[in-house]
Motif scaffolding. Sequence first.
Motif, PDB file in Angstrom:
ATOM      1  N   ALA A   1       0.554  -1.097   0.164  1.00  0.00           N
ATOM      2  CA  ALA A   1       0.100  -0.239  -0.189  1.00  0.00           C
ATOM      3  C   ALA A   1       0.905   1.092   0.088  1.00  0.00           C
ATOM      4  CB  ALA A   1      -1.302   0.072   0.964  1.00  0.00           C
ATOM      5  N   GLY A   2       1.981   1.412  -0.287  1.00  0.00           N
ATOM      6  CA  GLY A   2       3.114   2.539   0.077  1.00  0.00           C
ATOM      7  C   GLY A   2       3.282   3.338   1.307  1.00  0.00           C
ATOM      8  N   ARG A   3       3.990   4.136   0.551  1.00  0.00           N
ATOM      9  CA  ARG A   3       4.454   4.555   2.284  1.00  0.00           C
ATOM     10  C   ARG A   3       3.451   6.475   2.429  1.00  0.00           C
ATOM     11  NH1 ARG A   3      10.674   6.922   4.410  1.00  0.00           N
ATOM     12  NH2 ARG A   3      10.338   5.545   6.561  1.00  0.00           N
ATOM     13  N   GLY A   4       2.643   6.048   1.541  1.00  0.00           N
ATOM     14  CA  GLY A   4       1.664   7.478   2.391  1.00  0.00           C
ATOM     15  C   GLY A   4       0.850   7.603   3.691  1.00  0.00           C
ATOM     16  N   ALA A   5       0.711   8.567   3.869  1.00  0.00           N
ATOM     17  CA  ALA A   5       0.353   9.010   5.644  1.00  0.00           C
ATOM     18  C   ALA A   5      -0.807   8.692   5.150  1.00  0.00           C
ATOM     19  CB  ALA A   5       0.795   9.899   6.105  1.00  0.00           C
ATOM     20  N   LYS A   6      -1.940   7.609   5.654  1.00  0.00           N
ATOM     21  CA  LYS A   6      -3.106   7.250   4.887  1.00  0.00           C
ATOM     22  C   LYS A   6      -3.679   6.739   6.225  1.00  0.00           C
ATOM     23  CE  LYS A   6      -2.780   6.871   0.284  1.00  0.00           C
ATOM     24  NZ  LYS A   6      -2.955   5.960  -0.758  1.00  0.00           N
ATOM     25  N   VAL A   7      -4.639   7.179   7.314  1.00  0.00           N
ATOM     26  CA  VAL A   7      -5.664   6.350   8.040  1.00  0.00           C
ATOM     27  C   VAL A   7      -6.069   5.588   7.955  1.00  0.00           C
ATOM     28  CG1 VAL A   7      -7.453   5.949   9.691  1.00  0.00           C
ATOM     29  CG2 VAL A   7      -6.820   8.546   9.148  1.00  0.00           C
ATOM     30  N   ASN A   8      -6.019   4.581   6.661  1.00  0.00           N
ATOM     31  CA  ASN A   8      -6.070   3.288   6.693  1.00  0.00           C
ATOM     32  C   ASN A   8      -5.556   2.783   6.738  1.00  0.00           C
ATOM     33  OD1 ASN A   8      -9.061   3.443   5.954  1.00  0.00           O
ATOM     34  ND2 ASN A   8      -8.772   3.222   3.550  1.00  0.00           N
ATOM     35  N   ASN A   9      -3.836   3.173   6.643  1.00  0.00           N
ATOM     36  CA  ASN A   9      -3.190   2.319   6.721  1.00  0.00           C
ATOM     37  C   ASN A   9      -1.735   2.159   7.794  1.00  0.00           C
ATOM     38  OD1 ASN A   9      -3.268   1.237   4.403  1.00  0.00           O
ATOM     39  ND2 ASN A   9      -1.761   2.732   2.981  1.00  0.00           N
ATOM     40  N   LEU A  10      -2.404   2.720   9.065  1.00  0.00           N
ATOM     41  CA  LEU A  10      -2.271   2.747  10.469  1.00  0.00           C
ATOM     42  C   LEU A  10      -1.938   2.125  10.622  1.00  0.00           C
ATOM     43  CD1 LEU A  10      -4.019   5.935  11.339  1.00  0.00           C
ATOM     44  CD2 LEU A  10      -1.691   6.245  10.656  1.00  0.00           C
ATOM     45  N   PHE A  11      -0.705   1.643  12.135  1.00  0.00           N
ATOM     46  CA  PHE A  11      -1.144   0.118  12.403  1.00  0.00           C
ATOM     47  C   PHE A  11      -2.088  -0.496  13.014  1.00  0.00           C
ATOM     48  CE2 PHE A  11      -0.015  -2.419  15.812  1.00  0.00           C
ATOM     49  CZ  PHE A  11       1.259  -3.202  15.206  1.00  0.00           C
ATOM     50  N   CYS A  12      -3.171   0.832  13.500  1.00  0.00           N
ATOM     51  CA  CYS A  12      -3.979   0.555  14.772  1.00  0.00           C
ATOM     52  C   CYS A  12      -5.465   0.204  13.507  1.00  0.00           C
ATOM     53  CB  CYS A  12      -4.684   1.225  15.737  1.00  0.00           C
ATOM     54  SG  CYS A  12      -3.036   1.698  16.920  1.00  0.00           S
ATOM     55  N   GLU A  13      -5.259   0.054  12.267  1.00  0.00           N
ATOM     56  CA  GLU A  13      -6.433   0.093  11.082  1.00  0.00           C
ATOM     57  C   GLU A  13      -5.828  -1.450  10.585  1.00  0.00           C
ATOM     58  OE1 GLU A  13      -8.494   2.361  11.170  1.00  0.00           O
ATOM     59  OE2 GLU A  13      -7.769   2.928  12.599  1.00  0.00           O
TER      60      GLU A  13
END
Lengths: 351, 351, 351, 351
Positions: free
Chosen positions: B184-196
């Motif tokens: 999913a790449g290194r973009g800062a998106k809520v969906n890719n946060l650790f907790c999600e």
Amino acid sequence: MIKAGIIGATGYAGAELVRILMGHPSVEIKWYGSRSYIDKKYADVYRNMFEIVEDTCLDDNIEELAKQVDVIFTATPQGFLGSVLNEKILSETKVIDLSADYRIKDVATYEKWYKIEHKSPQFIEEAVYGLCEINREKVKNARLVANPGCYTTCSILTAYPLVKEGLIDANTLIVDAKSGTSGAGRGAKVNNLFCEVNENMKAYGVATHRHTPEIEEQLGYAAGKEITISFTPHLVPMNRGILATEYASLVKKADGSYPTKEEIRAAYEKYYKNEKFVRVLEDGVCPETKWVEGSNYVDVNFVVDERTGRVIMMGALDNLVKGAAGQAVQNMNLLFGLKESEGLELVPMFP
Amino acid sequence: MIKAGIIGATGYAGAELVRILMGHPSVEIKWYGSRSYIDKKYADVYRNMFEIVEDTCLDDNIEELAKQVDVIFTATPQGFLGSVLNEKILSETKVIDLSADYRIKDVATYEKWYKIEHKSPQFIEEAVYGLCEINREKVKNARLVANPGCYTTCSILTAYPLVKEGLIDANTLIVDAKSGTSGAGRGAKVNNLFCEVNENMKAYGVATHRHTPEIEEQLGYAAGKEITISFTPHLVPMNRGILATEYASLVKKADGSYPTKEEIRAAYEKYYKNEKFVRVLEDGVCPETKWVEGSNYVDVNFVVDERTGRVIMMGALDNLVKGAAGQAVQNMNLLFGLKESEGLELVPMFP
Amino acid sequence: MIKAGIIGATGYAGAELVRILMGHPSVEIKWYGSRSYIDKKYADVYRNMFEIVEDTCLDDNIEELAKQVDVIFTATPQGFLGSVLNEKILSETKVIDLSADYRIKDVATYEKWYKIEHKSPQFIEEAVYGLCEINREKVKNARLVANPGCYTTCSILTAYPLVKEGLIDANTLIVDAKSGTSGAGRGAKVNNLFCEVNENMKAYGVATHRHTPEIEEQLGYAAGKEITISFTPHLVPMNRGILATEYASLVKKADGSYPTKEEIRAAYEKYYKNEKFVRVLEDGVCPETKWVEGSNYVDVNFVVDERTGRVIMMGALDNLVKGAAGQAVQNMNLLFGLKESEGLELVPMFP
Amino acid sequence: MIKAGIIGATGYAGAELVRILMGHPSVEIKWYGSRSYIDKKYADVYRNMFEIVEDTCLDDNIEELAKQVDVIFTATPQGFLGSVLNEKILSETKVIDLSADYRIKDVATYEKWYKIEHKSPQFIEEAVYGLCEINREKVKNARLVANPGCYTTCSILTAYPLVKEGLIDANTLIVDAKSGTSGAGRGAKVNNLFCEVNENMKAYGVATHRHTPEIEEQLGYAAGKEITISFTPHLVPMNRGILATEYASLVKKADGSYPTKEEIRAAYEKYYKNEKFVRVLEDGVCPETKWVEGSNYVDVNFVVDERTGRVIMMGALDNLVKGAAGQAVQNMNLLFGLKESEGLELVPMFP
């Protein structure tokens, strides 16, 4: 080519030795010893090795093995090497022991912390503690190398320059260490099941962990006196990596002031500037285990806290590489006069 | 030494290219292009590279870069290379594109699935689809290589022999793919946060994922006709790894019986027996992503299910290596007449 | 207060039963049966229960237990209940079996897939398959409830409306299921160690998993005919959660067109509109296991893919709740005439 | 029914408040405030709440909100409440602030550590620090409760009895704390991406973390003097949980001996014997974060280390429950004269 044999090749540390030696240009593995998997194909035990390792696991007959190879790595439980080592073996081959049997000079201390009778204490004195950055010259001429523990490598290297230079009071040292789960080995225990470790964190072996006297002995040499420290290991839900956070009181200078950040940094530079595998990070950057994963690096840094008169030191390494197999190969390179970093120029894998 | 430049060096695929090329004996990186981190030290963006990479990030001026290097890797968002490529660049240097811009031969299909206008469709025809195991000879003479997608590499190689040999009905193919989060790449998106992502699993892009037409095109060539398949990607709480589970109906033989397990295996052996990076596992062993982590291997296997008349095929790879950077280096090796596996003999890391 | 006994209280499903029943206003647990931990305090086995459960583990003497309680939950290995059940027990108490012993009506099918001889097949006929949303009325009057499997609950509820309404061809059904590791139980096995599961994904039991005939039987009732499906389970590095991705060919209507998205949705609404524990998500939202964690919900949704003529259905649940202990409590509520959701209004925990 | 409003309902702490209040028999939520998601359905932001919460997010107009509800929870960034609070609000409703704005009595200390100007310091004095186990009586009559921080709750409760009883020298206290990633919030930052946190561990905010003065202030009250401590937070690859490992020198008794294990335990029992939410574990059992997950418990224990003259204290809690939302509800129960544990009898979820 150097001929190598591994006893305990199917534990995690043994398997990492195999991985590293596969990429080492001057070594070939001749013996995959594994008490649990005798006669089983190695690649059936570690399927990452499919089509890479064709060999079958052999037993742990170290006397037979000693005749066939130039170096033996023992990645075995505590007590194994102590119970089988003899002069004949050491006259035929070099031995690098990844267990604790020859790390501690005082046999009573060993027996107290490990609760095992040492069966061949006569070799303890000649054994060289294989922390390369500190004992490099001694390792070169050794027959028997005691490869340091994972926690200890991290704990010692993180604090060593400040102890050695007398910048901290070594008796105030508190090491709070956190380790990935591969350090617990591949034994089938409920405590190490995925569901028990994942989303969980705990301390264990509080005030009783066996790496404590090893740290005390080595840092005691640096301090020039016997020291007593606190060491607390923790289990973290990750496969690899150790992070040591270490606390100590700064020693005031003659004028009553604390050592400055620059003085502390100078101490680290003094000992590590030319050390390929110890990276002193830039000011303000905290070590992270992921940045060294799969590599032989130890990353260290520190923060001076004038409010409390303490320095907080941090170190990170991969417990299976610099904390075990990588350091063992580094020792092997020294023993055989190879370039110290040969086969160890592993770039950390991220993410 | 081959001089290489990377545009998009600070994404995860770009960073993996750096890791692999650091260990490649015939290549040196001359240009770390990164639109987001221009003038920042590369090792400040990826601290695993501290004391390994001393360079600073440069911009994405591909025309300037083309003059300086022998090969350019573009690890950039879809549309970038399409919007800047020109004849002059291709006359000066080789280009290996890790984006999708030149993977699909039909520009209308590209524009429909990617919802982007293709700005330089004139190069689509000459671009070679860089799935080395299938297009090896064409790659050798290419100027422009379209490096395959991560899901597609896994999906295609897992089914290819059975499609090519006509053992399965390609239109019944269903690919259920699972990927680690680095895809999913290194973009800062809520969906890719650790907790999600942690302790979670989901499908996404159902029936609309852009890798679908790429799989259809390539397997269509193997089938000798246009085909339509189902492809469903899933997000898994791990960093690396793709597992593709693929289902297809077996084609009955003239006597009404299904192909046997032995016949299926023979098809895999026919195409992969001499392929270093495709490992056909032993009967009964299911591929696991961890067994290929950090390496350029694809592990494949299958189960024949006579009850349903279907074969279940499974493939596993590391999405950043064989699914991106490793395959790009494999293509580079072919382009420059090097040994195809040079710099790619990475032993999978376990655990 | 209903008096309940649990045999197998120290497995993960048994422990989840304890957790749920602790919050149930109408039940008290009188018997924590555990063959492995007899005479050990329950809270020493599951320390989350410290100061919550004061009891000590008892044996698995079901005859004695039957005299003391109103309902027995057996969260035991396959074959246990089959080997001990008798008429006397069923005359004294209700039995809810979380194992597979009474799920499959055809004893030969059971014995073939489970490779166990069934010791008391005489109770199979009267046993009610406890998938509450489908068999609610039958459960109410049962003496013996066969609580569905985790994979099966998810697989069946995800496809049920479309099979029942004849919108898909049930013989084309392919269920690709992914499960957290708690489904593998608390046994100490190398395969389930943290380091083997973390950062890893694999299929297992391909074409041979025991939940296959259970799904076929139940969906066969819905289809009105015997059906054969493909079912593939996968192990995912998370503690809890099952995600089922299911593929089937749509049945064309008389006019040659496929059922529309609206017609598919109407089928789901028809069966689930009033079902508290089945949530049909809004159009475009894919189920995620994390959104149901710790709760008794099943989240379902679908995508119609006109290109392939298939529908992709997705379902997510918590394998220990709706997939085991939660559903068992739901069945218990039905058996005793309580509100079906009593003690089960658990809000999913996020993150 | 108590009417509650939440400002900051879409952060992780706010969402946990919603989860807990959904199960609270005496409260209904009337206002889901969220600056980022105004007019969006709450269940579209947190899909676990689908069919559970039907409301839409509102703005953060606290003056309007104060007119409508009995209690306001502010789960907002530092500085928000400080900038909007006024006498009228406090005259209309109770306020429980989950941010740090009213935790520290000395405004200069607050401004120094938080680097924010405090806009309404006039309410600091009356604000009650809502650590229920210590300030229970004061909370009951408060208008404004400063809900403690997650790290601070864990750190303080773990050491409190020994500081209060003078068994340790509070100025030697070192708190090494480890937190799951939900503590970092739901903001989209590269540092908190799954791939950056997973398989990784690091310290951060070393010697500068804002929870330090809060711990010092509260434990200073217990010690009866100003104290200075070391506090180091770490990020752990898990969603929830804080583990604090705390080190302090034991104070020698008049006869020169150290306090015994029994004396230490007696101190813990003195303060926590009747505290429902603080569990003093049995001798030899180390707290684990997983054993309290999802619950309002804090588990504590200690080891006396005579070799070093130190005691090692350990505490574990769920940062979103006892470390934030659970404690806020506990405070609310006190404010409104409810049973202190109402709605908080959450059994920890394992695994």
